[in-house]
Design an enzyme around this catalytic site. Structure first.
Site, mmCIF file in Angstrom:
data_model
loop_
_atom_site.group_PDB
_atom_site.id
_atom_site.type_symbol
_atom_site.label_atom_id
_atom_site.label_comp_id
_atom_site.label_asym_id
_atom_site.label_seq_id
_atom_site.Cartn_x
_atom_site.Cartn_y
_atom_site.Cartn_z
ATOM 1 N N SER A 106 0.831 -1.209 0.000
ATOM 2 C CA SER A 106 0.000 0.000 0.000
ATOM 3 C C SER A 106 0.860 1.251 0.000
ATOM 4 C CB SER A 106 -0.904 0.030 1.231
ATOM 5 O OG SER A 106 -1.600 1.273 1.255
ATOM 6 N N HIS A 126 -7.358 -3.490 4.852
ATOM 7 C CA HIS A 126 -6.802 -2.124 4.796
ATOM 8 C C HIS A 126 -7.630 -1.284 3.814
ATOM 9 C CE1 HIS A 126 -4.467 0.833 2.505
ATOM 10 N NE2 HIS A 126 -3.759 1.061 3.608
ATOM 11 N N ASN A 127 -7.895 -1.859 2.647
ATOM 12 C CA ASN A 127 -8.668 -1.117 1.644
ATOM 13 C C ASN A 127 -10.109 -0.904 2.086
ATOM 14 O OD1 ASN A 127 -6.296 -1.368 0.223
ATOM 15 N ND2 ASN A 127 -7.301 -1.764 -1.717
ATOM 16 N N LYS A 140 -4.314 -6.766 3.528
ATOM 17 C CA LYS A 140 -4.340 -5.640 2.579
ATOM 18 C C LYS A 140 -5.778 -5.338 2.131
ATOM 19 C CE LYS A 140 -3.241 -2.321 -0.103
ATOM 20 N NZ LYS A 140 -3.753 -2.286 -1.409
ATOM 21 N N GLU A 166 -9.979 1.921 4.231
ATOM 22 C CA GLU A 166 -9.748 3.079 3.335
ATOM 23 C C GLU A 166 -11.090 3.570 2.765
ATOM 24 O OE1 GLU A 166 -6.509 2.436 0.351
ATOM 25 O OE2 GLU A 166 -8.067 2.790 -1.134
HETATM 26 C C1 6PG Z 1 -3.235 1.365 -1.595
HETATM 27 C C2 6PG Z 1 -4.542 1.522 -2.305
HETATM 28 C C3 6PG Z 1 -4.473 0.902 -3.661
HETATM 29 C C4 6PG Z 1 -5.564 1.350 -4.592
HETATM 30 C C5 6PG Z 1 -6.914 0.764 -4.301
HETATM 31 C C6 6PG Z 1 -8.008 1.664 -4.738
HETATM 32 O O1 6PG Z 1 -3.279 0.838 -0.495
HETATM 33 O O2 6PG Z 1 -2.209 1.767 -2.138
HETATM 34 O O3 6PG Z 1 -5.565 0.943 -1.562
HETATM 35 O O4 6PG Z 1 -4.419 -0.474 -3.485
HETATM 36 O O5 6PG Z 1 -5.610 2.730 -4.628
HETATM 37 O O6 6PG Z 1 -6.976 -0.437 -5.016
HETATM 38 O O7 6PG Z 1 -9.149 0.920 -4.837
HETATM 39 P P1 6PG Z 1 -10.461 1.394 -5.556
HETATM 40 O O8 6PG Z 1 -10.103 1.673 -7.005
HETATM 41 O O9 6PG Z 1 -11.373 0.246 -5.381
HETATM 42 O O10 6PG Z 1 -10.904 2.641 -4.861
#
Ligand code: 6PG
Length: 470
Positions: free
Chosen positions: A128, A186-187, A183, A190
């Protein structure tokens, strides 16, 4: 001096940047991409550096010193299987394949089994931090066999983001697909935090009638607070950006339809499978889906009425309440994610250390914020903590800030502003802190129409009643 070589397969921007990061840290990089344009981009970017770029998979494998270490930076999905298939034609038993993409954890389990059966090591590894993080130090979440992790740890520790006081942002996340699971969650977090920020922005502009620059000041101010972190910082950045195609603020010109690549949805799906409530994170996915119904929303806005909006005068009070609402909702987002990892670790026998997960999220990743250090402390003190909301450090904050979340939702409801995630967060905390929920009536209803039986508070046993007889 070179410290051995390391392979990177897949040279999109993330792959290119990770390769440059590895090289900067003293390793020779052998970089592979089948397509000429990506390989040439890499050749240009790495001119004069200790990077060898090839478009031939045979040459890629030949150049690597056994036991080979190959990091795949390929878009998750069928592409990952195709590269693994091609690579394994040339690799030897004992070589290590690291999947650094956002792969779905069941795919990682499947690949892990297949590759282990052929004598290869496989490490499913979340990375990430976006493009910048990949280049200057991401947060790295590897999982799989510990012995494979040990062999790549020296490289990962060098290229990872560094905390001021807590070491590099990489740790062994656990067995099999633990790295990609962590991970994925984590998302999910996010998604939750970003949606909370967006709802706060919406309340500030619609309920309080504030301009983009005024809202920008609010977020810029919060960057220095207890909730400060990457997502609050880039919110202040987005709101400060002028429209380079015209006048005014760029954010006001952006189409209000959110995209997604799947990790948030997978988080919601696995939480349903494991029976872990994560309403803030799940509703963030719903909010994105709703945003996608733009043509329907435009039509519905002409048909369905909202309340008349009169902007209150006490803006300062509202901003303060919104700060607390954001604070508690961010805590709830992390709490839901951590509870999900805790349960998954039991169910899938990952052996994940939650304190370590919080530690490696302190820097480098998208959800890094000042809240991660106390989260780490809480799980260090109580590794089996079922929900961090009940830890004394967080329960005090929740008790202090929850009244303001209630207030914000009242104001949003009065002014007709959706609070998809803020509302879900309030319901989550209200439910979690309730000794009694209305599931007594629910059980009565189930037993009434389907003889599903129920238990009693005052007696042992399983009961069924004729509810239509008084
Ligand atoms: C990270 C982000 C990266 C990416 C996501 C966005 O940790 O660097 O999470 O993995 O930006 O995949 O996901 P979406 O396109 O679903 O918002």
């Amino acid at each position: 001096m070179s410290q051995g070589n390391f392979g990177v397969a897949g040279l999109g921007v993330m792959g290119q940047n990770v390769a440059l990061n590895i090289e900067r840290n003293g390793f020779e990089v052998i970089a592979y991409n089948r397509s000429e344009d990506k390989a040439n981009e890499m050749r240009e970017k790495s001119a004069g550096k200790n990077v060898f770029v090839t478009q031939s998979i045979e040459e890629f494998v030949q150049k690597l010193e056994p036991p080979r270490r190959v990091l795949l930076m390929v878009t998750a999905g069928a592409g990952t299987d195709a590269v693994i298939e091609a690579l394994t034609q040339h690799l030897e038993p004992g070589d290590i394949i690291i999947d650094g993409g956002n792969s779905h954890f069941p795919d990682t389990n499947r690949r892990n089994e297949a590759l282990q059966a052929k004598g290869f090591h496989f490490v499913g590894c979340g990375i990430s931090g976006g493009e910048e993080g990949a280049l200057w130090g991401p947060s790295i979440m590897p999982g799989g066999k510990y012995e494979a992790y040990e062999r790549i740890a020296p490289v990962l520790e060098k290229i990872a983001a560094k905390t001021e006081d807590d070491g590099p942002c990489v740790t062994y996340c656990g067995r099999t697909s633990a790295g990609h699971y962590v991970k994925m969650v984590h998302n999910g977090i996010e998604y939750g935090i970003m949606q909370i920020i967006c709802e706060v922005y919406d309340i500030l502009r619609k309920s309080a009638g504030m301009s983009t620059p005024k809202i920008q000041e609010v977020f810029a101010d919060w960057t220095k607070s207890e909730i400060g972190g990457f997502l609050i910082e880039i919110t202040a950045q987005c709101l400060a950006k002028k429209d380079d195609q015209g006048s005014g603020w760029l954010v006001e010109k952006v189409l209000d339809t959110a995209g997604q690549k799947g990790t948030g949805k997978w988080t919601a799906q696995t939480a349903l499978d494991l029976g872990v409530p994560i309403p803030t994170l799940s509703m963030a996915v719903e909010a994105r889906i709703l945003s996608g119904l733009k043509p329907q929303r435009v039509e519905a806005s002409k048909i369905l009425d909202g309340p008349e909006r009169r902007h209150g005068k006490r803006r300062k009070d509202l901003v303060e309440a919104l700060f607390n609402a954001t604070y508690v909702s961010m805590i709830a987002s992390y709490a839901q994610g951590m509870a999900l990892i805790q349960e998954a670790s039991k169910e899938y026998d990952y052996g994940t250390n939650l304190a370590e997960v919080a530690r490696i999220w302190k820097e480098g990743c998208i959800i890094r914020s000042k809240l991660l250090d106390p989260i780490k402390q809480a799980f260090k003190e109580q590794p089996g903590l079922a929900n961090m909301l009940t830890h004394p450090y967080f329960s005090k904050i929740v008790n202090d800030t929850l009244p303001d979340l209630r207030k914000v939702i009242r104001i949003a409801a009065r002014t007709g502003v959706p609070t998809t995630c803020l509302g879900a967060t309030l319901a989550y905390i209200e439910s979690y802190r309730s000794e009694f929920l209305p599931a007594n009536l629910l059980q009565g209803l189930r037993d009434n129409f389907g003889a599903h039986t129920y238990k009693r508070l005052d007696m042992e046993g399983v009961f069924h009643s004729q509810w239509n007889e008084k």
